[in-house]
Design an enzyme around this catalytic site. Structure first.
Site, PDB file in Angstrom:
ATOM      1  CG  HIS A 181      63.082 -23.259  59.880  1.00 43.88           C
ATOM      2  ND1 HIS A 181      62.112 -23.911  60.984  1.00 43.88           N
ATOM      3  CD2 HIS A 181      63.271 -22.146  59.905  1.00 43.88           C
ATOM      4  CE1 HIS A 181      62.054 -22.614  61.487  1.00 43.88           C
ATOM      5  NE2 HIS A 181      62.675 -21.620  61.115  1.00 43.88           N
ATOM      6  CD  GLU A 182      65.331 -19.431  57.485  1.00 40.92           C
ATOM      7  OE1 GLU A 182      64.684 -18.401  57.274  1.00 40.92           O
ATOM      8  OE2 GLU A 182      65.727 -19.605  58.788  1.00 40.92           O
ATOM      9  CG  HIS A 230      59.856 -19.013  57.994  1.00 35.97           C
ATOM     10  ND1 HIS A 230      58.936 -18.957  59.179  1.00 35.97           N
ATOM     11  CD2 HIS A 230      60.863 -19.345  58.835  1.00 35.97           C
ATOM     12  CE1 HIS A 230      59.464 -19.500  60.302  1.00 35.97           C
ATOM     13  NE2 HIS A 230      60.725 -19.218  60.105  1.00 35.97           N
ATOM     14  CD  GLU A 274      60.733 -19.620  63.617  1.00 36.83           C
ATOM     15  OE1 GLU A 274      61.452 -20.707  63.484  1.00 36.83           O
ATOM     16  OE2 GLU A 274      60.721 -18.731  62.932  1.00 36.83           O
ATOM     17  CG  ASP A 286      60.911 -26.022  63.387  1.00 38.54           C
ATOM     18  OD1 ASP A 286      61.907 -25.673  62.735  1.00 38.54           O
ATOM     19  OD2 ASP A 286      60.889 -26.021  64.689  1.00 38.54           O
TER      20      ASP A 286
END
Length: 410
Positions: free
Chosen positions: A276-277, A280, A354, A358
């Site tokens: 997930h990070e 980003h 987000e 995801d």
């Protein structure tokens, strides 16, 4: 416009802001006892959900008291011409505009700390302690306070001094130089915050070789993400709540895992959180946020340059002698409605990002592992699973747990 009129506009903004926040809080509090959505039934058992409800209610009650206290204190300070007395006190030591401003804000910040520290202490050692979150010692609490004050004085004071210096040299054009300064500082902090600031408060150590590190490196190689810096931070020094974050660019980029995260999640779940990070980073969200922040800062400084030289800003706060620092206080409050609007936009974009992060984790690793990790993290922090939509819109930088799970399962 008369100074008195502007004064009451400022007071109105403070009161309206407080009322709007309280309305949102009340709406949100009415949902504390809602039934858990079907998809989230496995987050809490009955006893844990009651504990979650108690935590939400206790925190909300304390927040209501503290915000009422701080708002009343602020209003009293305005009505007794507090800024005039602080400004006069600062001028008994010097007439240098930069030094006067530093003394002025130093007194304001110190006064604020004196008023809010007992509340912070109660929150940490009573509320957080009661619900099993607090791991901080009294020594750590006070060291954090002292370090925070010193760092704020050095960094905040230094930037303020330079901005006023630019104002003295260039007049209304100061905003251009101030903007460059803030932009460079923002870039520098984004690059080196983890190396320079975090070690002042926490210990960081490279992730040891083993199953977790091998799984992270395998995933990073799969998605073409070069990462040589994976660190573990001693988050358990202060709280049981878990987190992970990504920082820096290029050779300075690093992933930081809280030790509590490693303790709470299994290997696949941790990799899913990291995926997930990485999402980003891959989707350029960090660059967007940085550029947006710099552009908004430039816009704010430009608007400030149009009004900062207007004596009415200082006069509205009861100070006869116009000055940059008094004008800055008045402008900050007058500009706050615009800040609220830009904040709503940034929160909207953050929630959108987000979902994208995801989705990246689901597409490149495993959606199910991310879902279970999100549920565990929500459970361990006693999160609110049923927030009011208006409260989410105004305050949440992340979608709700239910929204994220529905998106991952879609």
């Amino acid at each position: 416009m008369q100074p008195t009129t502007l004064f009451y506009i400022i007071i109105s903004i403070i009161i309206i802001s407080f009322i709007v926040d309280k309305i949102l809080d009340v709406l949100n509090e009415k949902h504390f006892d809602d039934k858990i959505p079907e998809k989230l039934k496995d987050v809490y058992d009955e006893e844990e959900y009651k504990k979650s409800q108690a935590y939400k209610k206790t925190s909300a009650k304390f927040s209501n008291i503290t915000t009422l206290f701080s708002t009343l204190l602020t209003l009293i300070f305005f009505f007794i011409d507090g800024f005039k007395y602080v400004d006069s006190f600062a001028r008994t030591y010097t007439e240098n505009p930069i030094l006067v401003a530093l003394i002025f804000f130093g007194i304001i910040m110190l006064g604020s700390e004196i008023m809010t520290t007992p509340l912070s202490y109660y929150s940490t050692f009573v509320i957080e302690e009661k619900f099993g979150f607090n791991k901080s010692t009294i020594k750590t609490f006070w060291l954090d306070k002292v370090k925070g004050l010193l760092m704020g004085a050095l960094l905040g004071g230094g930037i303020l001094a330079l901005i006023i210096w630019f104002y003295q040299l260039t007049g209304k054009n100061f905003w251009i130089y101030a903007w460059i300064l803030v932009a460079v500082f923002s870039l520098f902090m984004n690059m080196f915050y983890a190396k320079l600031i975090v070690p002042l408060f926490n210990k960081q150590s490279p992730l040891e070789d083993g199953e977790l590190k091998a799984a992270i490196e395998k995933y990073a190689k799969k998605v073409g993400f070069t990462i040589n810096n994976i660190f573990v931070i001693d988050g358990s020094k202060r709280s049981t709540k878990a987190n992970a974050y990504f920082s820096g660019f290029g050779s300075q980029k690093r992933i930081t895992l809280y030790d509590t995260l490693i303790n709470d999640l299994n290997t696949d779940e941790i990799v899913a959180v990291l995926a997930h990070e990485v999402g980003h980073y891959k989707r350029k969200h960090i660059i967007f946020n940085l550029i947006s922040s710099i552009l908004l800062t430039g816009f704010t400084l430009f608007i400030l340059s149009l009004f900062i030289n207007t004596p009415i800003l200082s006069e509205a706060l009861g100070v006869a002698k116009p000055s940059f620092h008094i004008g800055l206080i008045a402008f900050g409050i007058l500009y706050s409605p615009i800040s609220e609007i830009t904040g709503l936009f940034m929160n909207y974009m953050s929630r959108k990002f987000e979902y994208q992060a995801d989705n990246f984790a689901k597409e490149t690793f495993e959606g199910r592992a991310l879902i279970t990790s999100l549920k565990k993290l929500s459970k361990n922090s006693l999160s609110n699973l049923t927030p009011h939509p208006a409260y989410v819109f105004a305050h949440y930088s992340h979608p709700t747990l239910l929204e994220r799970i529905e998106n991952l399962e879609s």
